[in-house]
Each structure stands twice: as C-alpha cells, then as structure tokens.
Design a protein around this motif. Structure first.
Motif, PDB file in Angstrom:
ATOM      1  N   GLN A 260       0.866  -1.428   0.543  1.00  0.00           N
ATOM      2  CA  GLN A 260       0.027   0.152  -0.351  1.00  0.00           C
ATOM      3  C   GLN A 260       0.725   1.425  -0.211  1.00  0.00           C
ATOM      4  O   GLN A 260       2.472   0.948   0.155  1.00  0.00           O
ATOM      5  CB  GLN A 260      -0.655   0.442   1.445  1.00  0.00           C
ATOM      6  N   LEU A 261       0.149   2.486  -0.403  1.00  0.00           N
ATOM      7  CA  LEU A 261       1.116   3.222  -0.507  1.00  0.00           C
ATOM      8  C   LEU A 261       1.363   3.994   0.947  1.00  0.00           C
ATOM      9  O   LEU A 261       1.409   4.007   2.317  1.00  0.00           O
ATOM     10  CB  LEU A 261      -0.398   4.495  -0.899  1.00  0.00           C
ATOM     11  N   PRO A 262       2.721   4.688   0.935  1.00  0.00           N
ATOM     12  CA  PRO A 262       3.837   4.804  -0.053  1.00  0.00           C
ATOM     13  C   PRO A 262       4.718   3.634  -0.395  1.00  0.00           C
ATOM     14  O   PRO A 262       4.381   2.313  -0.038  1.00  0.00           O
ATOM     15  CB  PRO A 262       5.159   5.935   1.043  1.00  0.00           C
ATOM     16  N   ARG A 263       4.855   4.186  -1.914  1.00  0.00           N
ATOM     17  CA  ARG A 263       5.024   2.891  -2.541  1.00  0.00           C
ATOM     18  C   ARG A 263       6.855   3.707  -2.992  1.00  0.00           C
ATOM     19  O   ARG A 263       6.548   4.967  -3.269  1.00  0.00           O
ATOM     20  CB  ARG A 263       4.714   2.621  -4.195  1.00  0.00           C
ATOM     21  N   LYS A 343      -6.783 -19.873 -13.002  1.00  0.00           N
ATOM     22  CA  LYS A 343      -7.681 -20.544 -11.886  1.00  0.00           C
ATOM     23  C   LYS A 343      -7.742 -19.879 -10.913  1.00  0.00           C
ATOM     24  O   LYS A 343      -8.298 -19.300 -10.418  1.00  0.00           O
ATOM     25  CB  LYS A 343      -7.503 -21.575 -12.266  1.00  0.00           C
ATOM     26  N   ASN A 344      -6.545 -19.141 -10.648  1.00  0.00           N
ATOM     27  CA  ASN A 344      -6.299 -19.017  -9.116  1.00  0.00           C
ATOM     28  C   ASN A 344      -6.245 -17.487  -9.368  1.00  0.00           C
ATOM     29  O   ASN A 344      -5.639 -16.084  -9.739  1.00  0.00           O
ATOM     30  CB  ASN A 344      -4.425 -18.682  -9.272  1.00  0.00           C
ATOM     31  N   GLN A 345      -7.249 -17.115  -8.245  1.00  0.00           N
ATOM     32  CA  GLN A 345      -7.443 -15.204  -9.054  1.00  0.00           C
ATOM     33  C   GLN A 345      -6.828 -14.819  -7.569  1.00  0.00           C
ATOM     34  O   GLN A 345      -6.618 -13.484  -8.094  1.00  0.00           O
ATOM     35  CB  GLN A 345      -9.145 -15.308  -7.719  1.00  0.00           C
ATOM     36  N   TYR A 346      -5.712 -15.051  -6.727  1.00  0.00           N
ATOM     37  CA  TYR A 346      -4.996 -14.589  -5.916  1.00  0.00           C
ATOM     38  C   TYR A 346      -3.408 -14.140  -6.925  1.00  0.00           C
ATOM     39  O   TYR A 346      -3.715 -12.679  -7.351  1.00  0.00           O
ATOM     40  CB  TYR A 346      -3.793 -15.032  -5.045  1.00  0.00           C
ATOM     41  N   GLU A 347      -3.997 -14.491  -8.442  1.00  0.00           N
ATOM     42  CA  GLU A 347      -2.343 -14.305  -8.827  1.00  0.00           C
ATOM     43  C   GLU A 347      -2.847 -13.336  -9.650  1.00  0.00           C
ATOM     44  O   GLU A 347      -2.208 -12.025 -10.183  1.00  0.00           O
ATOM     45  CB  GLU A 347      -1.956 -15.500 -10.140  1.00  0.00           C
ATOM     46  N   ALA A 348      -4.300 -13.158  -9.919  1.00  0.00           N
ATOM     47  CA  ALA A 348      -4.777 -12.673 -10.666  1.00  0.00           C
ATOM     48  C   ALA A 348      -5.007 -11.154 -10.620  1.00  0.00           C
ATOM     49  O   ALA A 348      -4.892  -9.991 -10.804  1.00  0.00           O
ATOM     50  CB  ALA A 348      -6.498 -12.831 -11.648  1.00  0.00           C
ATOM     51  N   GLN A 349      -5.451 -11.361  -9.389  1.00  0.00           N
ATOM     52  CA  GLN A 349      -5.750 -10.323  -8.912  1.00  0.00           C
ATOM     53  C   GLN A 349      -4.334  -9.080  -8.433  1.00  0.00           C
ATOM     54  O   GLN A 349      -3.904  -7.981  -8.452  1.00  0.00           O
ATOM     55  CB  GLN A 349      -6.341 -10.057  -7.396  1.00  0.00           C
ATOM     56  N   GLY A 350      -3.401  -9.732  -7.776  1.00  0.00           N
ATOM     57  CA  GLY A 350      -2.028  -9.638  -8.350  1.00  0.00           C
ATOM     58  C   GLY A 350      -1.034  -8.750  -9.223  1.00  0.00           C
ATOM     59  O   GLY A 350      -0.231  -7.863  -9.241  1.00  0.00           O
ATOM     60  N   TYR A 355       0.204  -4.242 -11.782  1.00  0.00           N
ATOM     61  CA  TYR A 355      -0.089  -3.315 -13.299  1.00  0.00           C
ATOM     62  C   TYR A 355      -0.210  -2.387 -13.053  1.00  0.00           C
ATOM     63  O   TYR A 355       0.035  -0.839 -14.045  1.00  0.00           O
ATOM     64  CB  TYR A 355      -0.892  -3.766 -14.159  1.00  0.00           C
ATOM     65  N   GLN A 356      -1.822  -1.603 -12.613  1.00  0.00           N
ATOM     66  CA  GLN A 356      -1.973  -0.659 -12.313  1.00  0.00           C
ATOM     67  C   GLN A 356      -1.121   0.307 -11.152  1.00  0.00           C
ATOM     68  O   GLN A 356      -1.268   1.594 -11.752  1.00  0.00           O
ATOM     69  CB  GLN A 356      -3.117  -0.227 -10.799  1.00  0.00           C
ATOM     70  N   ALA A 357      -0.335   0.046 -10.520  1.00  0.00           N
ATOM     71  CA  ALA A 357       0.847   1.041  -9.646  1.00  0.00           C
ATOM     72  C   ALA A 357       1.973   0.446  -9.990  1.00  0.00           C
ATOM     73  O   ALA A 357       2.416   2.168 -10.421  1.00  0.00           O
ATOM     74  CB  ALA A 357       1.260  -0.435  -8.605  1.00  0.00           C
ATOM     75  N   LEU A 358       2.279   0.161 -11.393  1.00  0.00           N
ATOM     76  CA  LEU A 358       3.570   0.976 -11.814  1.00  0.00           C
ATOM     77  C   LEU A 358       3.019   1.508 -12.495  1.00  0.00           C
ATOM     78  O   LEU A 358       3.738   2.443 -13.018  1.00  0.00           O
ATOM     79  CB  LEU A 358       3.880  -0.671 -13.034  1.00  0.00           C
ATOM     80  N   THR A 359       2.240   1.731 -13.734  1.00  0.00           N
ATOM     81  CA  THR A 359       1.131   2.093 -14.841  1.00  0.00           C
ATOM     82  C   THR A 359       1.184   3.968 -14.409  1.00  0.00           C
ATOM     83  O   THR A 359       1.530   5.017 -14.294  1.00  0.00           O
ATOM     84  CB  THR A 359       0.325   1.766 -15.049  1.00  0.00           C
TER      85      THR A 359
END
Length: 380
Positions: A260-263, A343-350, A355-359
């Motif tokens: 979480q922020l700060p990053r 299949k793994n939603q934890y992976e998908a969310q991560g 992606y969003q944090a980096l962009t």
C-alpha cells in the motif's frame, strides 16, 4: 453519546481479542519459551496484528529470544538452503518432537506459501515477465527459482516436495536465513503506518541472528494495525541501505502483493552503459546521485505526490520512462485478457494490482519531472 459508544466498542474489542490472542498456538508457544514475551495489548486476527489497547511509544510488544529463532542446524550451511532443509526435516520427520512444532504447523498448513510468486502458475509468471516487466523494468526473473535449482537435489525422495514448500516459506517469511516466529506475522507498510521495529540499545546495528525485542516506535491507538517495514528498518544491519533498491517491485517479487502507499520504485536507465546490473537485483550507490548514475528512484506518497530519492531524472531518463509507460498502456488489453484465464484469483489480482501501481507510478513520475525537462520533451 459517541464517546460512550466508542468506549463500549473498545471494551468489546479488548475482551474479544484477548481470547483470540490467547488461543493462537504460535503466540502461546512464544510465551512459553524462556525469555519469550507477547503483550496482552495485541491480538492476531485476519492475517494481521492489532492493538487491543493503546500502546505507548517505546513499549515492548514482543520478545523473541534466540531459542525461538529458526535457522540452519549448526552442522549445515548458514544460508536459506540450510534453513529450508531443517524446516522440512522437522515438519516431516520430527513433528511434535520439534521445539518449534506450533510454528511449523502454522507456516506449512496455514500460511499460503503456494501463493508467493515462485509458486505461481507458469501462465501467471509469464504475464508479469513478458507483458509487464519486459526486458528493462523490475522485478527481473519474476517467479523463477526453486529449492532444487538453488540448493541441489535431495537424496531423500520423501522430502522433495516438502523442501520446495520450505523454500517458498523461507524466501517469503525469513529474514535472510533466519526465521523470526510471531514477528513475521506483523504485516508490512511504510510511511506513517510503520509503528513497530527492533529495539537497539546502542549505536551499533543489530545482526540477523541477534536480539529481537520489538517495540512501538510511536504511540499506537487501540484498533490500529501494527506494521513492520521490510525495507526501511531502523536498527537492522541486514536492512541498512536497502530502502533504495529493495522496493515495491522487489517486494512484489518475493511476496506476490503490491504494498500500500507509500511505494518506491527504482529502475536502471540502460542508456548509461557503464552501469551493469545483475539479472535479479541491483544496488543503489548513495555516492552517485547525479544524472549519470543510470538509476531513477522515486516514492509515491499517500497523496500520490512524487518524492525523488537522490537526483531528479534528466530528459533522457524521462523519455525512457515515457517509452515504457506507452508500452504498458498498449498491452493493457492483453494483460487483462490473459489474467482472466488464470484459475488462481490471487495471481490474477496480484497481476492487475502491480500493473496499475506501475503504470500509475510511471505516469506520476513523468508528470512530476522538472519543468525544464518537460519543456525539452515538448520541443522534441
């Protein structure tokens, strides 16, 4: 009326959480150790530590004595491989005879060690490596590695699977080759949320296998979560100086979550050929903070403002960040589509979180470049 309601609420929290803390086997195990201590003012719930009562700055939260630390056997290598071997052996063969049995049960059976990146599916790892990180961003080598590759094959076939599990546990919970029971149950967050740390009574930095007296570094209100820092520790020798190199991408690499922020973000700018980086990690040199260092480091604070760590980027470095931001924007649909198939939603969310944090971090960094550089870019 509101004050009265809050008082009743805190009383209820304290009563409930004392029971929860008392019932957690690892916490009770620590309390039973010679020299072990865990305050009645803190409880463990939903994967985190919380204050049941107000805690004052400097107050001892827990004490993990040397006999509670978990590391390699004395006749084994003093590294993560040795710790993983002992961890697997005691869990599989010693079981209840192990002095650390409640802790072993917790890390093997309750901690989701398959959710750390080296345990991810090949498809999930490839989305991060190929689409998001590419050849120049961080973290490099996402999801690569195994006990067998790092430590060699085992002669005990019955331990092979457990050694891989132990390897995931050590890399994601260990402090180098030492595991610190109970303290490793405190979640990570920096900035104003970082409120507990190791206590040092001298000016000397603490060693990884030394004293673990954990204290509140500020006043903590009842109901607040306790937070440690994985990279901005205050008195730890093994943590010293990594706050500019072991940052948000590397934390994602080891743990599979986006802090979480700060990053903080740190990238090598490849335009400076004299800077050679390792495929998996790099070091920040405090003595080279000019534009030619080839390293761009910044923090995104809670207000989503940029704080440059070291020198602000030059125009070439900003152009390089713009290229990668454009590349990430172009692959957004591909990232979204491929993560839906996982299949793994934890992976998908991560994956989407990173992606969003980096962009966002790239966009904020570009927008926050010195005005003179922005003007130069507009003229190109």
């Amino acid at each position: 009326m509101m004050k009265f309601s809050r008082t009743l609420f805190l009383i209820a929290i304290a009563a409930l959480t004392t029971v929860i803390a008392a019932n957690h086997p690892v916490i009770e195990w620590l309390r039973s150790r010679d020299g072990g201590h865990f305050t009645e003012k803190v409880f463990f719930r939903d994967g985190g530590m919380f204050a049941a009562e107000d805690i004052s700055e400097g107050e001892i939260v827990m004490m993990i004595p040397p006999n509670a630390l978990f590391g390699p056997n004395a006749d084994d290598d003093s590294d993560e491989c040795g710790t993983a071997r002992r961890l697997a052996h005691e869990y599989v063969h010693l079981k209840e005879k192990s002095d650390h049995w409640p802790y072993l049960q917790y890390v093997f059976e309750s901690f989701p060690h398959k959710s750390v990146p080296i345990g991810w599916s090949s498809a999930g790892k490839k989305i991060v490596r190929d689409l998001i990180v590419g050849s120049e961003l961080e973290p490099r080598g996402f999801g690569r590695g195994s006990y067998k590759n790092a430590c060699g094959a085992t002669d005990d076939d019955s331990l092979a699977v457990w050694l891989e599990a132990a390897w995931r546990i050590v890399l994601s919970r260990g402090w180098h080759h030492i595991m610190v029971p109970v303290f490793d149950m405190v979640n990570h967050r920096n900035g104003r949320y970082h409120n507990v740390d190791r206590r040092s009574t001298t000016d000397e930095l603490l060693q990884v296998d030394g004293d673990y007296t954990i204290v509140a570094t500020k006043d903590i209100k009842a109901g607040s979560q306790l937070h440690n820092s994985y990279n901005q520790c205050q008195a730890d020798a093994t943590c010293f100086g990594i706050d500019k190199s072991y940052v948000t991408p590397q934390i994602f690499l080891d743990y599979g979550f986006v802090e979480q922020l700060p990053r903080r973000f740190a990238f090598f700018y490849p335009g400076d050929e004299e800077e050679e980086e390792d495929d998996d990690e790099f070091e920040y040199d405090d003595e080279e903070e000019d534009d030619s260092s080839g390293i761009v480091v910044w923090e995104v604070n809670e207000d989503k403002k940029i704080v440059w760590i070291g020198a602000a980027p030059n125009s070439s470095q900003i152009s390089w960040l713009q290229v990668h931001l454009k590349r990430l924007q172009d692959v957004k649909n591909a990232v979204t589509e491929r993560k839906r198939r996982l299949k793994n939603q934890y992976e998908a969310q991560g994956i989407m979180d990173y992606y969003q944090a980096l962009t966002e971090a790239l966009q904020l960094a570009i927008n926050s470049a010195p005005v003179s550089i922005q003007r130069d870019e507009e003229e190109l």
